[in-house]
Design a protein around this motif. Structure first.
Motif, mmCIF file in Angstrom:
data_model
loop_
_atom_site.group_PDB
_atom_site.id
_atom_site.type_symbol
_atom_site.label_atom_id
_atom_site.label_comp_id
_atom_site.label_asym_id
_atom_site.label_seq_id
_atom_site.Cartn_x
_atom_site.Cartn_y
_atom_site.Cartn_z
ATOM 1 N N LEU B 108 0.831 -1.211 0.000
ATOM 2 C CA LEU B 108 0.000 0.000 0.000
ATOM 3 C C LEU B 108 0.867 1.262 0.000
ATOM 4 O O LEU B 108 0.699 2.162 -0.831
ATOM 5 N N MET B 109 1.845 1.307 0.912
ATOM 6 C CA MET B 109 2.683 2.491 1.017
ATOM 7 C C MET B 109 3.560 2.672 -0.207
ATOM 8 O O MET B 109 3.741 3.780 -0.700
ATOM 9 N N GLY B 110 4.125 1.549 -0.649
ATOM 10 C CA GLY B 110 5.021 1.603 -1.810
ATOM 11 C C GLY B 110 4.285 2.146 -3.025
ATOM 12 O O GLY B 110 4.768 3.060 -3.704
ATOM 13 N N THR B 111 3.089 1.587 -3.295
ATOM 14 C CA THR B 111 2.306 2.061 -4.430
ATOM 15 C C THR B 111 2.023 3.546 -4.302
ATOM 16 O O THR B 111 2.261 4.324 -5.231
ATOM 17 N N ALA B 112 1.539 3.928 -3.105
ATOM 18 C CA ALA B 112 1.171 5.337 -2.903
ATOM 19 C C ALA B 112 2.387 6.246 -3.049
ATOM 20 O O ALA B 112 2.338 7.274 -3.728
ATOM 21 N N LEU B 113 3.502 5.843 -2.445
ATOM 22 C CA LEU B 113 4.698 6.691 -2.435
ATOM 23 C C LEU B 113 5.262 6.852 -3.848
ATOM 24 O O LEU B 113 5.576 7.959 -4.284
ATOM 25 N N VAL B 114 5.363 5.732 -4.576
ATOM 26 C CA VAL B 114 5.957 5.781 -5.914
ATOM 27 C C VAL B 114 5.061 6.581 -6.863
ATOM 28 O O VAL B 114 5.513 7.511 -7.537
ATOM 29 N N GLY B 173 -10.833 -4.247 3.029
ATOM 30 C CA GLY B 173 -10.018 -5.450 2.905
ATOM 31 C C GLY B 173 -9.076 -5.406 1.730
ATOM 32 O O GLY B 173 -8.954 -4.404 1.020
ATOM 33 N N MET B 174 -8.387 -6.545 1.524
ATOM 34 C CA MET B 174 -7.359 -6.629 0.496
ATOM 35 C C MET B 174 -7.725 -7.663 -0.565
ATOM 36 O O MET B 174 -7.258 -7.605 -1.687
ATOM 37 N N HIS B 192 -7.545 -4.062 -7.388
ATOM 38 C CA HIS B 192 -8.871 -3.463 -7.279
ATOM 39 C C HIS B 192 -9.121 -2.952 -5.857
ATOM 40 O O HIS B 192 -9.655 -1.869 -5.653
ATOM 41 N N HIS B 193 -8.704 -3.745 -4.871
ATOM 42 C CA HIS B 193 -8.863 -3.341 -3.481
ATOM 43 C C HIS B 193 -7.907 -2.209 -3.113
ATOM 44 O O HIS B 193 -8.141 -1.464 -2.182
ATOM 45 N N LEU B 194 -6.793 -2.131 -3.861
ATOM 46 C CA LEU B 194 -5.721 -1.198 -3.515
ATOM 47 C C LEU B 194 -6.049 0.248 -3.881
ATOM 48 O O LEU B 194 -5.563 1.187 -3.253
ATOM 49 N N VAL B 195 -6.905 0.426 -4.919
ATOM 50 C CA VAL B 195 -7.067 1.759 -5.507
ATOM 51 C C VAL B 195 -7.445 2.835 -4.484
ATOM 52 O O VAL B 195 -6.738 3.838 -4.339
ATOM 53 N N LEU B 196 -8.534 2.619 -3.757
ATOM 54 C CA LEU B 196 -9.011 3.683 -2.865
ATOM 55 C C LEU B 196 -8.051 3.982 -1.718
ATOM 56 O O LEU B 196 -7.716 5.141 -1.480
#
Lengths: 325, 327
Positions: B108-114, B173-174, B192-196
């Protein structure tokens, strides 16, 4: 007679700042012949550097070139498309800047910065460009060029960096070299070396040079012709010999008196009284009149005409008009 | 940008310097938790009637009857071998528990940060190239709004809009239990769960990077060596993305590294709102349950992560900037 290499007419560049319009370059006209060394002299803030940037079309907002012609090898540069102009920059017209400490990219190796210029203008592959960069460093007589080429700018002294900037500028054998105070930031011995070097390179490549400076000593030694600039305007033009022998404009006279020649006595040194004018609100009439020791009544409201007292000479002053009348 | 051999030495030295730092953090964590009100044994027992003997037995079982220095010594010597104790609530070794939650948080953090760093940098550069236009002002306004919005509130707004009303994304959830449990199906499901949650996470960081990048880029484009590049005929695009960007991005690297710590702290809110099975939610559950071993283990692991990211930041900085001297 051959057409001159560069012919500038009525070049006007203003800066549109929040504090008002700064009339940095106001109808400047000048001519440079092939291989000629021409000086543009004046106090700091008189518009010399802005003139140079205008010739290269490198004026950034809030500055804008408003008009005039810059004819270079028969083409008006102000009419060129940006892409055509870009090809000329660093190719046929190259520029050397004032402060070698700030004009090199701190994160790029010296060799990469020179090779980039070579690649852009000569279409060489990176290996050939690297060899050309090495050759350029040899031409500016940098000691141990094959190790310096790998250095970052912070690993070099000021004089060495200025040589690197020169190497970059001459790497594509320009026919016009614009040098904006190339030695101001250097100490005196290095200054002389750099000027000698520029002279040698110009002889070798046959390049013309526009030297922008406030140092009349440099002009006397290294230039053929001189334009004196005051408050955005050219106020006098002459060959170097006649100018030093018989300056026509009061500003030029004041400028010469404020410079110490090798045989001048220190008590003969005079500074020019008053401040250079604010170019956002230049004085009416002659721009020099508030500081002029010889000002006439009409100088305060009528703009002086350009007088040509002899071939190849001009000056913008009412005193000369009086003589002529 | 060649890697100098001293770089490895530098990394080794920085890692070594981090060891006493980690030790101090463990100390602080230990005393902080013990200064906090509440008794874990009370919580374990709950509303059940318990005899004082039974409570005493529990205390002995978990070593809570020992003097503080003894508890501290046992804790430190166990952490040295990655034994962070046993969770009273999850009935599972703490280190194992934390490691099982680590991948979800890192994803989650990696996706958001990058994503937010890259988008923020590109938007910042674009705005700096056309300063004071309508687009620039609009972008600055949006960035300011994003910068000021509380994460939990934004998360809930996104949930209401995109999950409840539009039904585009799952609410929490994930994984979806009905989705395939491996292969591409699994990846698509997690994405799909990660987007929001990733979007929620990104907004603040994106706004920060954008605003900083815009200012730095504007400053850099006015610098002398940029004029040199233009004067030698470098095309404008290359002037911006090669000559100016590398210089302007240096302070951004530092900020991204620093922000990593804030994002870890923020993970408690985001992961709780979206029921994301990561370390942040574990921390929340640990606090609710007064689960000392889990909390102390989490604090230690989070601190170590922040220290590591700081070292990585410095190394990246040194690789970009040849003027950095390793000491």
């Amino acid at each position: 007679m051959d057409a001159p290499l560069l012919q500038v007419e009525g070049l006007t560049t203003h800066l549109f700042t929040d504090a008002g319009t700064v009339r940095a370059v106001e109808g400047v006209s000048l001519t440079i012949g092939r291989g000629e060394a021409v000086a543009l002299v004046g106090e700091s803030g008189c518009g010399k550097s802005m003139t140079a940037l205008s010739l290269m079309r490198l004026v950034r907002p809030p500055g804008r070139i408003l008009g005039g012609r810059v004819e270079f090898e028969g083409r008006n540069l102000l009419d060129l498309r940006e892409e055509e102009m870009r090809r000329l920059r660093g190719g046929d017209i190259a520029m050397i800047f004032q402060d070698p400490m700030t004009f090199l990219n701190p994160l790029m190796r010296v060799g990469d910065q020179i090779a980039e210029a070579v690649r852009l203008h000569q279409g060489l592959d990176s290996r050939a460009a690297w060899r050309a960069a090495l050759a350029a460093l040899e031409l500016v007589r940098i000691p141990a060029p094959d190790s310096v080429i790998e250095y970052y700018p912070h690993q070099l002294s000021g004089g060495m960096r200025q040589r690197v900037l020169i190497a970059m500028a001459i790497s594509s054998r320009p026919s016009l070299l614009i040098a904006d105070e190339p030695t101001t930031a250097l100490d005196v011995t290095v200054q002389a070396q750099i000027m000698e070097l520029l002279g040698d390179i110009r002889r070798e490549l046959g390049s013309a040079m526009l030297l922008i400076t406030h140092d009349l000593g440099l002009v006397a030694e290294y230039c053929d012709r001189i334009y004196v600039m005051y408050a955005g305007q050219i106020v006098e033009e002459a060959d170097v010999g006649p100018l030093f022998a018989s300056p026509q404009h009061p500003y030029t006279r004041a400028l010469l008196k404020s410079t110490l020649g090798p045989d001048a006595r220190v008590d003969a040194f005079e500074s020019i009284s008053g401040q250079p004018p604010d170019l956002a609100r230049p004085p009416a009439g002659c721009r020099f009149h508030p500081r002029c020791p010889e000002a006439l009544a009409r100088c305060a409201h009528d703009e002086p005409p350009v007088i040509r007292p002899a071939a190849g000479r001009q000056a913008r002053c009412w005193l000369l008009a009086q003589d002529a009348a | 940008m060649s890697l100098r051999p001293s770089l490895l030495l530098y990394v080794a030295r920085r890692l070594l310097q981090a060891v006493p730092l980690v030790f101090v953090i463990i100390l602080i964590n230990f005393f902080l938790i013990h200064a906090a009100p509440g008794d874990p044994v009370d919580f374990l027992v709950g509303t059940m009637e318990a005899t004082p003997e039974y409570l005493e037995g529990l205390r002995r079982e978990f070593g809570l009857d020992q003097p503080l220095p003894v508890q501290l010594w046992r804790y430190v010597s166990k952490i040295a071998v990655l034994d962070m104790g046993y969770s009273l609530r999850f009935r599972q070794p703490v280190f194992e528990l934390i490691m099982s939650r680590l991948p979800a948080t890192l994803l989650l953090m990696g996706t958001a940060l990058v994503v937010s760093s890259i988008v923020g940098i590109l938007l910042g550069v674009a705005a700096a190239r056309r300063p004071h236009t309508a687009t620039d002002h609009a972008a600055t306004f949006v960035a300011l709004a994003g910068y000021s919005m509380p994460v939990f509130w934004l998360g809930q707004l996104l949930l209401i809009a995109f999950s409840l009303h539009l039904n585009w994304f799952p609410t929490q959830g994930m994984y979806d239990l009905r989705a395939p449990s491996d292969g591409w199906g699994r990846i698509v499901d997690v994405a799909h769960h990660l987007v929001l949650p990733a979007l929620t996470y990104s907004v603040y960081h994106l706004a920060l990077v954008y605003r900083l990048m815009r200012v730095k880029m504007q400053e850099t484009l006015a610098l002398d060596y940029v004029t040199t590049a233009r004067a030698k005929g470098v095309p404008e695009r290359r002037v911006v993305y090669v000559h100016a960007l590398r210089n302007a991005v240096l302070p951004i690297v530092t900020v991204i590294g620093l922000n990593f710590g804030f994002m870890l702290a923020g993970s408690v809110l985001t992961e709780t709102v979206f029921a994301w099975p990561g370390m942040g939610r574990l921390l929340y559950e640990g606090i609710q349950g007064r689960d000392y071993p889990v909390l102390m283990g989490l604090f230690t692991c989070l601190s170590v992560m922040v220290i590591l990211v700081n070292i990585i930041t410095d190394v990246v900085y040194a690789v970009i900037d040849p003027r950095v001297v390793y000491r």
